[in-house]
Design a protein around this motif. Sequence first.
Motif, mmCIF file in Angstrom:
data_model
loop_
_atom_site.group_PDB
_atom_site.id
_atom_site.type_symbol
_atom_site.label_atom_id
_atom_site.label_comp_id
_atom_site.label_asym_id
_atom_site.label_seq_id
_atom_site.Cartn_x
_atom_site.Cartn_y
_atom_site.Cartn_z
ATOM 1 N N ALA A 262 -25.942 -24.571 89.472
ATOM 2 C CA ALA A 262 -27.174 -25.245 89.708
ATOM 3 C C ALA A 262 -26.940 -26.915 89.571
ATOM 4 O O ALA A 262 -27.423 -27.680 90.608
ATOM 5 C CB ALA A 262 -27.903 -25.071 88.621
ATOM 6 N N TYR A 263 -25.760 -27.296 88.931
ATOM 7 C CA TYR A 263 -25.561 -28.648 88.894
ATOM 8 C C TYR A 263 -24.818 -29.340 90.160
ATOM 9 O O TYR A 263 -25.084 -30.413 90.536
ATOM 10 C CB TYR A 263 -24.591 -28.995 87.586
ATOM 11 C CG TYR A 263 -24.024 -30.371 87.440
ATOM 12 C CD1 TYR A 263 -24.891 -31.572 86.993
ATOM 13 C CD2 TYR A 263 -22.832 -31.091 87.952
ATOM 14 C CE1 TYR A 263 -24.486 -32.569 86.751
ATOM 15 C CE2 TYR A 263 -22.447 -32.251 87.689
ATOM 16 C CZ TYR A 263 -23.235 -32.995 87.132
ATOM 17 O OH TYR A 263 -23.112 -34.583 87.028
ATOM 18 N N LYS A 264 -24.175 -28.414 90.775
ATOM 19 C CA LYS A 264 -23.271 -28.734 92.216
ATOM 20 C C LYS A 264 -24.521 -29.166 93.102
ATOM 21 O O LYS A 264 -23.918 -30.064 94.021
ATOM 22 C CB LYS A 264 -22.350 -27.877 92.497
ATOM 23 C CG LYS A 264 -21.037 -27.797 91.758
ATOM 24 C CD LYS A 264 -20.235 -26.682 92.460
ATOM 25 C CE LYS A 264 -18.629 -26.769 91.798
ATOM 26 N NZ LYS A 264 -17.940 -25.708 92.065
ATOM 27 N N VAL B 211 -31.827 -29.006 84.837
ATOM 28 C CA VAL B 211 -30.846 -28.220 85.549
ATOM 29 C C VAL B 211 -30.373 -27.225 84.903
ATOM 30 O O VAL B 211 -30.494 -26.081 85.038
ATOM 31 C CB VAL B 211 -29.494 -29.045 85.987
ATOM 32 C CG1 VAL B 211 -28.364 -28.205 86.199
ATOM 33 C CG2 VAL B 211 -29.758 -30.111 87.014
ATOM 34 N N VAL B 212 -30.167 -27.396 83.596
ATOM 35 C CA VAL B 212 -29.819 -26.321 82.711
ATOM 36 C C VAL B 212 -31.062 -25.099 82.476
ATOM 37 O O VAL B 212 -30.771 -24.164 82.572
ATOM 38 C CB VAL B 212 -29.572 -26.678 81.216
ATOM 39 C CG1 VAL B 212 -29.271 -25.662 80.135
ATOM 40 C CG2 VAL B 212 -28.370 -27.846 81.280
ATOM 41 N N GLU B 213 -32.398 -25.810 82.543
ATOM 42 C CA GLU B 213 -33.440 -24.818 82.229
ATOM 43 C C GLU B 213 -33.507 -23.916 83.387
ATOM 44 O O GLU B 213 -33.866 -22.826 83.385
ATOM 45 C CB GLU B 213 -34.840 -25.638 82.312
ATOM 46 C CG GLU B 213 -35.738 -24.723 81.742
ATOM 47 C CD GLU B 213 -37.036 -25.604 81.215
ATOM 48 O OE1 GLU B 213 -38.055 -25.252 81.214
ATOM 49 O OE2 GLU B 213 -36.875 -27.132 81.200
ATOM 50 N N GLU C 187 -35.004 -16.640 85.360
ATOM 51 C CA GLU C 187 -35.321 -15.052 84.953
ATOM 52 C C GLU C 187 -35.056 -14.625 83.452
ATOM 53 O O GLU C 187 -35.620 -13.919 82.921
ATOM 54 C CB GLU C 187 -35.283 -14.096 86.167
ATOM 55 C CG GLU C 187 -33.589 -13.866 86.400
ATOM 56 C CD GLU C 187 -32.995 -15.002 87.399
ATOM 57 O OE1 GLU C 187 -31.877 -15.029 87.104
ATOM 58 O OE2 GLU C 187 -33.701 -15.918 87.844
ATOM 59 N N SER C 188 -33.651 -14.787 83.140
ATOM 60 C CA SER C 188 -33.183 -14.376 82.189
ATOM 61 C C SER C 188 -33.427 -15.429 80.656
ATOM 62 O O SER C 188 -33.094 -14.811 79.569
ATOM 63 C CB SER C 188 -31.799 -14.080 82.330
ATOM 64 O OG SER C 188 -31.119 -15.047 82.490
ATOM 65 N N ARG C 189 -33.559 -16.689 80.929
ATOM 66 C CA ARG C 189 -33.723 -17.510 79.948
ATOM 67 C C ARG C 189 -32.614 -17.581 79.236
ATOM 68 O O ARG C 189 -32.437 -17.635 77.891
ATOM 69 C CB ARG C 189 -35.050 -17.406 78.908
ATOM 70 C CG ARG C 189 -36.427 -17.297 79.729
ATOM 71 C CD ARG C 189 -36.741 -18.729 80.312
ATOM 72 N NE ARG C 189 -36.758 -19.989 79.148
ATOM 73 C CZ ARG C 189 -36.529 -20.964 79.060
ATOM 74 N NH1 ARG C 189 -36.278 -21.504 80.255
ATOM 75 N NH2 ARG C 189 -36.360 -21.690 78.129
ATOM 76 N N LEU C 190 -31.380 -17.298 79.627
ATOM 77 C CA LEU C 190 -30.088 -17.574 79.139
ATOM 78 C C LEU C 190 -29.721 -18.939 78.753
ATOM 79 O O LEU C 190 -29.062 -19.052 77.683
ATOM 80 C CB LEU C 190 -29.010 -17.043 80.134
ATOM 81 C CG LEU C 190 -27.674 -16.874 79.725
ATOM 82 C CD1 LEU C 190 -27.307 -15.940 78.681
ATOM 83 C CD2 LEU C 190 -26.518 -16.791 80.689
#
Length: 79
Positions: free
Chosen positions: A41-43, A56-58, A63-66
């Motif tokens: 996602a960061y890339k 980005v982290v969120e 879908e999985s909230r990992l």
Amino acid sequence: MLWYGAWRVAHKLPSTLNIHFLIAGHTKFALVCGFGLIKQAYKRTRVSTLADIAKVVENSSPESRLNIPQLVGLEDGNL
């Protein structure tokens, strides 16, 4: 690891050195997957603030909230 073992022998440290390897195919765990999602996602996202990184982290695993971001400070230095 071999250089470290040779260094231990050269410095006359304890002569027993046990090396343990993980079983083939069992070298990764769920935490590594979460970091991989963040990296992907960061890339593909433009990031310029801490809030952008948190977003980005969120959004890296919606879908999985990992991945759940937890900021310990703000850009202005406040906690």
